[in-house]
Design an enzyme around this catalytic site. Structure first.
Site, short mmCIF file in Angstrom:
data_model
loop_
_atom_site.label_atom_id
_atom_site.label_comp_id
_atom_site.label_asym_id
_atom_site.label_seq_id
_atom_site.Cartn_x
_atom_site.Cartn_y
_atom_site.Cartn_z
N ARG A 63 -39.98 9.12 -21.89
CA ARG A 63 -38.70 8.67 -22.43
C ARG A 63 -38.31 9.48 -23.68
NH1 ARG A 63 -36.90 4.09 -25.92
NH2 ARG A 63 -34.91 3.33 -25.14
N HIS A 67 -34.84 11.41 -24.13
CA HIS A 67 -33.94 11.10 -25.24
C HIS A 67 -33.75 12.31 -26.17
CE1 HIS A 67 -33.58 6.44 -25.12
NE2 HIS A 67 -33.66 6.95 -23.91
N ASN A 95 -32.38 4.38 -29.55
CA ASN A 95 -33.72 4.75 -30.05
C ASN A 95 -34.30 3.77 -31.05
OD1 ASN A 95 -33.61 7.17 -28.58
ND2 ASN A 95 -32.67 8.30 -30.28
N HIS A 194 -38.79 4.94 -14.25
CA HIS A 194 -38.99 3.51 -14.49
C HIS A 194 -39.99 2.92 -13.50
CE1 HIS A 194 -35.04 2.93 -17.00
NE2 HIS A 194 -35.98 3.59 -17.65
#
Ligand SMILES: *[C@@H]1O[C@H](CO)[C@@H](O)[C@H](O)[C@H]1NC(C)=O
Ligand SMILES: *[C@@H]1O[C@H](CO)[C@@H](O)[C@H](O)[C@H]1NC(C)=O
Ligand SMILES: *[C@@H]1O[C@H](CO)[C@@H](O)[C@H](O)[C@H]1NC(C)=O
Ligand SMILES: *[C@@H]1O[C@H](CO)[C@@H](O)[C@H](O)[C@H]1NC(C)=O
Ligand SMILES: *[C@@H]1O[C@H](CO)[C@@H](O)[C@H](O)[C@H]1NC(C)=O
Ligand SMILES: *[C@@H]1O[C@H](CO)[C@@H](O)[C@H](O)[C@H]1NC(C)=O
Length: 352
Positions: A63, A67, A95, A194
């Site tokens: 992740r 990001h 975040n 996920h």
């Protein structure tokens, strides 16, 4: 005299012919072959030892890379802390209080600096850590293109704008990915991350109690799964955690897609891929849920594609010494960088 002139012209042509190529450098899996040959195993050792105590960290590192890449490219801008000149992306809504692994990246950086000082960028460390996390959880491995450099800036505004939200519908999800040059297959494949990790209840609690202000739960949630999630997330427990994949929570496999087929996607942005009437994503979900190799192949291709977004190469950016801060410069270099920033700003203004 004529001979000398000829040779000089000839060499200038060769140099001019080669220079543009090296300035526009491409990423290359063997980028550190001479300068830091063991970088992959050094990163793997740290990630592996952290994950033994905290298996969730593997998903957190994937992740973190994602990001980073969606905000001015894969340039480690997400790692920069607040300072007098940096407004940290770490406090952007997607975040703040949810990114994890900043300390792990610093541990990796220390180990890498001990072996090869000043050579490996924090942006490449994030990319390597993502691939290694996939592998350690049972997912695909691939040759990671390397040679990224680290940004001198961060952009919290862009982090708030570019990162897809958990309550996005399919139209919004596709738009967020297209804005980064990623297509619908990339969207479905990358959402497959996920298959592991956890989410704070705050990211999906409206689906359990009051979906889109309807006063009712999200109708695309399986009723048994809904009851389980309501237990995990009683109203007022926004910081509780739920597994993304209720079947194999820490394993990287194709179960994410079979969960969607039985209405067990955790976030709205997950379930949209299968439950949006007539969507072109449904057949891709069906394909990946029946063929793990097809999912792994696509995941690998999409991760490499995402890892190429907006990279700084050649002489752009820098190799940070400490991932949370841009390098300190001597007074002389400071003047040079201010001058070059001013001229590049003039350039961009005149190009508008
Ligand atoms: C950077 O900021 C994070 C919070 O976002 C904090 O946990 C960390 O200690 C800071 N790192 C350094 C080196 O100051
Ligand atoms: C980030 O979270 C901290 C702690 O909850 C909070 O104090 C801070 O205001 C938040 N930052 C932003 C920009 O919302
Ligand atoms: C952040 O990005 C936006 C949009 O590209 C730009 O207008 C803004 O100047 C950037 N801010 C910083 C601090 O670089
Ligand atoms: C998706 O959300 C946007 C923004 O809220 C909205 O304009 C659009 O109509 C929605 N699309 C669908 C298909 O529901
Ligand atoms: C659901 O949300 C809507 C809009 O935010 C609000 O008006 C309504 O009171 C909520 N209903 C319940 C049962 O909380
Ligand atoms: C989407 O991108 C992938 C690479 O990630 C590529 O293989 C595929 O052909 C693209 N699909 C479309 C519909 O353009």
């Amino acid at each position: 005299m004529r001979g000398f002139f000829h040779v000089t012209v000839c060499c200038m042509v060769v140099v001019l012919g080669v220079l543009p190529l090296s300035l526009d450098a491409q990423l290359d899996p063997s980028f550190y072959k001479k300068t830091c040959p063991n970088v992959h195993s050094i990163v793997r050792q740290v990630v592996s030892s952290v994950a033994q105590k905290d298996p969730r960290m593997l998903a957190s590192l994937v992740r973190l890379h994602f990001h980073d890449c969606f905000v001015q490219g894969c340039d480690a801008s997400i790692l920069l802390n607040n300072t007098a000149t940096i407004v940290s992306e770490q406090e952007a809504f997607p975040n703040n209080n949810s990114i994890r692994g900043l300390d792990v990246v610093n541990q990796i950086k220390t180990a890498v600096e001990n072996a090869c000082p000043g050579v490996v960028s924090c942006a490449d460390i994030l990319t390597l850590a993502a691939e290694i996390s996939s592998v350690l959880a049972g997912g695909p491995d691939w040759k990671v293109p390397l040679g990224r450099r680290d940004s001198l800036t961060a952009n919290r505004t862009l982090a708030n704008q570019n990162l897809p939200a958990p309550f996005f519908n399919l139209t919004q999800l596709k738009a967020a990915f297209v804005a980064q040059g990623l297509n619908t297959t990339d969207l479905v494949a990358l959402s497959g991350a996920h298959t592991f990790g956890r989410s704070h209840c705050a990211f999906f609690t409206d689906r359990l109690y009051n979906f889109s202000g309807s006063g009712k739960p999200d109708p695309t949630l399986d009723t048994t799964y809904l009851q389980q999630l309501q237990k995990t997330c009683p109203n007022g427990g926004p910081n509780n955690l739920a597994n993304f994949d209720p079947t194999t929570p820490d394993t990287f496999d194709k179960n994410y897609y079979s969960n969607l087929q039985v209405k067990k996607g955790l976030l709205q942005s997950d379930q949209e891929l299968f439950s949006t009437t007539g969507a072109d994503t449904i057949s891709i979900v069906n394909k990946f849920s029946s063929d793990q190799k097809a999912f792994f192949d696509s995941f690998e291709a999409s991760m490499i594609k995402m890892g190429n977004i907006g990279v700084l190469t050649g002489t752009k950016g820098e190799i940070r010494k400490q991932c949370n801060f841009v390098n300190k410069k001597s007074a002389e270099l400071d003047i040079a960088s201010v001058a070059s920033r001013e001229s590049s700003q003039e350039g961009s203004v005149s190009s508008i």
